[in-house]
Structure formats: C-alpha cells, structure tokens
Design a protein around this motif. Structure first.
Motif, PDB file in Angstrom:
ATOM      1  N   LYS A 143       0.810  -1.209   0.000  1.00  0.00           N
ATOM      2  CA  LYS A 143       0.000   0.000   0.000  1.00  0.00           C
ATOM      3  C   LYS A 143       0.852   1.271   0.000  1.00  0.00           C
ATOM      4  CE  LYS A 143      -3.863   0.074   2.225  1.00  0.00           C
ATOM      5  NZ  LYS A 143      -4.805  -0.091   1.094  1.00  0.00           N
ATOM      6  N   SER A 144       1.790   1.375   0.941  1.00  0.00           N
ATOM      7  CA  SER A 144       2.514   2.658   1.036  1.00  0.00           C
ATOM      8  C   SER A 144       3.802   2.499   1.826  1.00  0.00           C
ATOM      9  CB  SER A 144       1.637   3.714   1.710  1.00  0.00           C
ATOM     10  OG  SER A 144       1.368   3.328   3.051  1.00  0.00           O
ATOM     11  N   ILE A 145       4.607   3.530   1.744  1.00  0.00           N
ATOM     12  CA  ILE A 145       5.813   3.651   2.558  1.00  0.00           C
ATOM     13  C   ILE A 145       5.858   5.072   3.096  1.00  0.00           C
ATOM     14  CG2 ILE A 145       7.222   4.236   0.551  1.00  0.00           C
ATOM     15  CD1 ILE A 145       9.587   2.839   1.999  1.00  0.00           C
ATOM     16  N   THR A 167      21.291   7.512   7.446  1.00  0.00           N
ATOM     17  CA  THR A 167      20.414   6.913   8.460  1.00  0.00           C
ATOM     18  C   THR A 167      18.976   7.063   7.972  1.00  0.00           C
ATOM     19  OG1 THR A 167      21.950   7.426  10.245  1.00  0.00           O
ATOM     20  CG2 THR A 167      19.665   7.002  10.843  1.00  0.00           C
ATOM     21  N   VAL A 168      18.238   5.927   7.972  1.00  0.00           N
ATOM     22  CA  VAL A 168      16.864   5.902   7.449  1.00  0.00           C
ATOM     23  C   VAL A 168      15.955   5.257   8.475  1.00  0.00           C
ATOM     24  CG1 VAL A 168      15.318   5.093   5.612  1.00  0.00           C
ATOM     25  CG2 VAL A 168      17.665   5.786   5.065  1.00  0.00           C
ATOM     26  N   ASN A 169      14.766   5.852   8.639  1.00  0.00           N
ATOM     27  CA  ASN A 169      13.734   5.282   9.500  1.00  0.00           C
ATOM     28  C   ASN A 169      12.415   5.408   8.749  1.00  0.00           C
ATOM     29  OD1 ASN A 169      12.198   4.298  11.530  1.00  0.00           O
ATOM     30  ND2 ASN A 169      12.765   5.852  13.049  1.00  0.00           N
ATOM     31  N   SER A 170      11.860   4.241   8.333  1.00  0.00           N
ATOM     32  CA  SER A 170      10.638   4.267   7.518  1.00  0.00           C
ATOM     33  C   SER A 170       9.714   3.127   7.913  1.00  0.00           C
ATOM     34  CB  SER A 170      10.981   4.190   6.029  1.00  0.00           C
ATOM     35  OG  SER A 170      11.613   2.944   5.762  1.00  0.00           O
ATOM     36  N   THR A 171       8.479   3.170   7.378  1.00  0.00           N
ATOM     37  CA  THR A 171       7.474   2.138   7.655  1.00  0.00           C
ATOM     38  C   THR A 171       6.798   1.751   6.354  1.00  0.00           C
ATOM     39  OG1 THR A 171       7.069   3.039   9.855  1.00  0.00           O
ATOM     40  CG2 THR A 171       5.420   1.536   8.950  1.00  0.00           C
ATOM     41  N   VAL A 172       6.751   0.415   6.128  1.00  0.00           N
ATOM     42  CA  VAL A 172       6.095  -0.118   4.933  1.00  0.00           C
ATOM     43  C   VAL A 172       4.788  -0.773   5.362  1.00  0.00           C
ATOM     44  CG1 VAL A 172       6.258  -1.742   3.009  1.00  0.00           C
ATOM     45  CG2 VAL A 172       8.279  -0.466   3.755  1.00  0.00           C
ATOM     46  N   THR A 203      16.736  -2.093   6.509  1.00  0.00           N
ATOM     47  CA  THR A 203      16.249  -3.484   6.553  1.00  0.00           C
ATOM     48  C   THR A 203      15.127  -3.572   7.579  1.00  0.00           C
ATOM     49  OG1 THR A 203      18.412  -4.358   5.954  1.00  0.00           O
ATOM     50  CG2 THR A 203      16.867  -5.890   6.960  1.00  0.00           C
ATOM     51  N   GLY A 204      14.115  -4.373   7.240  1.00  0.00           N
ATOM     52  CA  GLY A 204      13.013  -4.592   8.170  1.00  0.00           C
ATOM     53  C   GLY A 204      12.641  -6.066   8.230  1.00  0.00           C
ATOM     54  N   ASN A 205      12.242  -6.557   9.387  1.00  0.00           N
ATOM     55  CA  ASN A 205      11.841  -7.962   9.591  1.00  0.00           C
ATOM     56  C   ASN A 205      10.370  -8.022   9.987  1.00  0.00           C
ATOM     57  OD1 ASN A 205      14.457  -9.164   9.139  1.00  0.00           O
ATOM     58  ND2 ASN A 205      15.071  -8.326  11.134  1.00  0.00           N
ATOM     59  N   MET A 206       9.632  -8.742   9.214  1.00  0.00           N
ATOM     60  CA  MET A 206       8.209  -8.919   9.500  1.00  0.00           C
ATOM     61  C   MET A 206       8.026 -10.049  10.514  1.00  0.00           C
ATOM     62  SD  MET A 206       5.145 -10.161   6.964  1.00  0.00           S
ATOM     63  CE  MET A 206       5.564 -11.871   7.311  1.00  0.00           C
ATOM     64  N   LYS A 207       7.164  -9.830  11.467  1.00  0.00           N
ATOM     65  CA  LYS A 207       6.844 -10.878  12.420  1.00  0.00           C
ATOM     66  C   LYS A 207       5.925 -11.912  11.756  1.00  0.00           C
ATOM     67  CE  LYS A 207       7.175  -8.015  16.580  1.00  0.00           C
ATOM     68  NZ  LYS A 207       6.449  -7.486  17.772  1.00  0.00           N
ATOM     69  N   ALA A 222       8.634  -2.008  10.047  1.00  0.00           N
ATOM     70  CA  ALA A 222       9.595  -0.904  10.149  1.00  0.00           C
ATOM     71  C   ALA A 222      10.872  -1.267   9.419  1.00  0.00           C
ATOM     72  CB  ALA A 222       9.889  -0.596  11.608  1.00  0.00           C
ATOM     73  N   VAL A 223      11.289  -0.348   8.514  1.00  0.00           N
ATOM     74  CA  VAL A 223      12.516  -0.560   7.731  1.00  0.00           C
ATOM     75  C   VAL A 223      13.492   0.547   8.131  1.00  0.00           C
ATOM     76  CG1 VAL A 223      13.524  -0.706   5.430  1.00  0.00           C
ATOM     77  CG2 VAL A 223      11.208  -1.582   5.837  1.00  0.00           C
ATOM     78  N   MET A 224      14.615   0.127   8.712  1.00  0.00           N
ATOM     79  CA  MET A 224      15.541   1.121   9.265  1.00  0.00           C
ATOM     80  C   MET A 224      16.980   0.778   8.939  1.00  0.00           C
ATOM     81  SD  MET A 224      13.828   1.700  13.032  1.00  0.00           S
ATOM     82  CE  MET A 224      13.998  -0.011  13.443  1.00  0.00           C
TER      83      MET A 224
END
Length: 299
Positions: A143-145, A167-172, A203-207, A222-224
C-alpha cells in the motif's frame, strides 16, 4: 408135557431181564493239541443217546471255536467301526483346520485390501485437496511507505575510511489476504531491503503470523538503517542540513512465504511471492505516506 411152575416162570422172567441186550456205546473223537503237533485221541467215556441212537451233538471245542469266531467277528466289526470313527474324526479335524486356515487367509486378505484401499483413497483425497488449494494463493498488496527520518552525514566506516553515511527510518504497509476457503496459512517473510545504488540502506523484519481462512490483515513493517556507509554513491545526497535536497530513487525487495496446512502436516501447499517496488523519496514528503500500489511487481 411138562408144565412150568410159577417159580420157574418167575426165574425165567428174571433171567430174561438180566440178559437183555446192552445198548451200543458211542465214542466222541476230539483233537488234542500238544505244542505245534495235532494228534487224535479217543475218550473212554461213552456218550449214550437216550433213545439208543447215535448222538448228533457237537463237541465243546467246536462250540468254543464257533463262539470265538463270533467274538472275533464282533471285535473286528468294533475295531473297524472304531477305525472308521477315527478316520471320520481325523477328516473332520482336517476339514476344520482347513476351514480355519481359509478363514485366516481370507481375513488377512481383507485386512490388506482394506489397508491398501484406505491408503489409495487417502492419497486420492489428499491430491484432490492439494489440487483444490493450489489456485487459492494469498493476495498481497503493497500500500505505502512513509519516511519518518532520513539523514546524510559525513563519517567513517569500521576500517576508518572517510565516507558519507545515511540513516533511514521508515514504515512499509501492505495487506495480506488469505483466499483459502477451508484452510489457514502461516506467513513468514525474508527481510525487507531498502536499497540505494545497490547498497542496502535499510532493513526490516516482519513478524510471522497465522492468517485464518477467507480473512485479511494490514501489516506494518519498520525498515531502518543507521549510519550505513555510502562511499562514492552519497555525493549527490549530502547537504549542509543533512537532508537530501532532491528526490532519491530507492528500491524495496522482499519475499513473502505462506504455508497452508490443509490436512494436518500431510497436505501443506506452499506459496511464495516475490515483491519488487520502485520507491522515490521526496524530501518534501517527510512523515507522509507515499502510495506504492502502482509501483510494485509480484512474482
């Protein structure tokens, strides 16, 4: 003429009486056995027929031999009867044992046929379920980032080489929908990699989660990345404020893996979906969700 007196008559009658002829005596001849030889002897005791005629009775040995023959015949008949009875019993036991053996083999064949039939039916049923579940692949939509924080600054890597670092802090965000009508799925994912010029900057890890049948959920990941060296690639991103001044092209890549347990652990189809998204970071849209609905491909 001389006339006999009474005394003479009486004496004559007496003499006639005493001189009456004797009745003939008959002797019975009987065999006598001495070892293996047989001899013939005559008994001196006479057998007198009461009517004065020769006797016609059989000897005791003849009667004994006759009765012995009868007894032997009866014994032979009894032995024959017992023998046939024994044969009948043996034949009956043989028939019973043959029937028991036949029933045992029949039960064994029925059991083997039941096991084989059950195995074939179960395999057929499993294949039917597997075939029916294949088209029911999960549906995934990115859907979005949203970029919460992006900063580029000078620094050095672990070896002391000077370079620009980001340094990056984002949400997919994406939706996951299970289209299965009779099974749920267990969902995992590879790390969500956000890259710039083939350098992974976040990099982000999905539960992992379980998605029940015919249901959907919204997933946030969260992709950071913190102080990732850019080396020569970061020259166009640096600025005095640390925020890039121009849009920055990025790529998002990951794979979602789904496993369904249709029939326990025997029928468990797997679904893999590789996702590639083209992302553009616009410094003017910080903390704003950027739609990716038309920017992703699904393999």
């Amino acid at each position: 003429m001389h006339t006999k007196t009474d005394s003479e008559v009486t004496s004559l009658d007496a003499s006639s009486t005493t001189r009456s002829p004797r009745r003939p005596a008959y002797y019975v001849q009987s065999p006598s056995h001495d070892g293996e030889k047989t001899t013939t002897s005559f008994h001196s005791t006479p057998v007198i027929s009461p009517m004065g005629s020769p006797p016609h009775s059989h000897s005791s040995s003849s009667r004994f031999s006759g009765s012995r023959k009868i007894n032997n015949h009866r014994n032979n008949n009894n032995n024959n009867n017992k023998h046939w009875k024994d044969i009948d019993v043996i034949e009956e036991e043989g028939l019973l044992q043959s029937q028991d053996h036949h029933h045992s083999l029949t039960r064994r064949y029925y059991f083997l046929a039941f096991v084989l039939g059950f195995f074939l039916l179960f395999t057929l049923f499993s294949l039917i379920l597997w075939g029916a579940s294949r088209p029911m692949k999960p549906h995934i939509t990115i859907k979005s980032i949203k970029f919460d924080h992006v900063r580029v600054q000078a620094g050095s890597d672990a070896t002391g080489v000077a370079t620009d670092m980001i340094t990056v802090n984002s949400t997919v965000k994406f939706t996951y929908r299970n289209k299965g009508t009779f099974f749920g799925v267990h969902v995992t994912s590879t790390p969500l990699d956000l890259s710039y010029s083939d350098i992974i900057i976040g990099t982000g890890n999905m539960k992992k989660f379980y998605q029940s049948r015919k249901s959907e959920r919204l997933v946030n990941v969260a992709v950071m990345g913190s102080k990732i060296p850019l080396y020569g690639s970061g020259a166009g991103l640096s600025s005095t404020t640390g925020m890039p001044t121009l849009p920055v092209p990025l790529k998002l890549n990951f794979e979602i893996r789904s496993r369904a347990y249709v029939l326990g652990r025997l029928v468990k189809p797997k679904y893999y979906k590789r996702i590639h998204c083209s992302v553009v970071f616009d410094p003017k849209k910080i903390n704003v969700s950027v739609s990716l609905k038309n920017s992703c491909t699904y393999d």
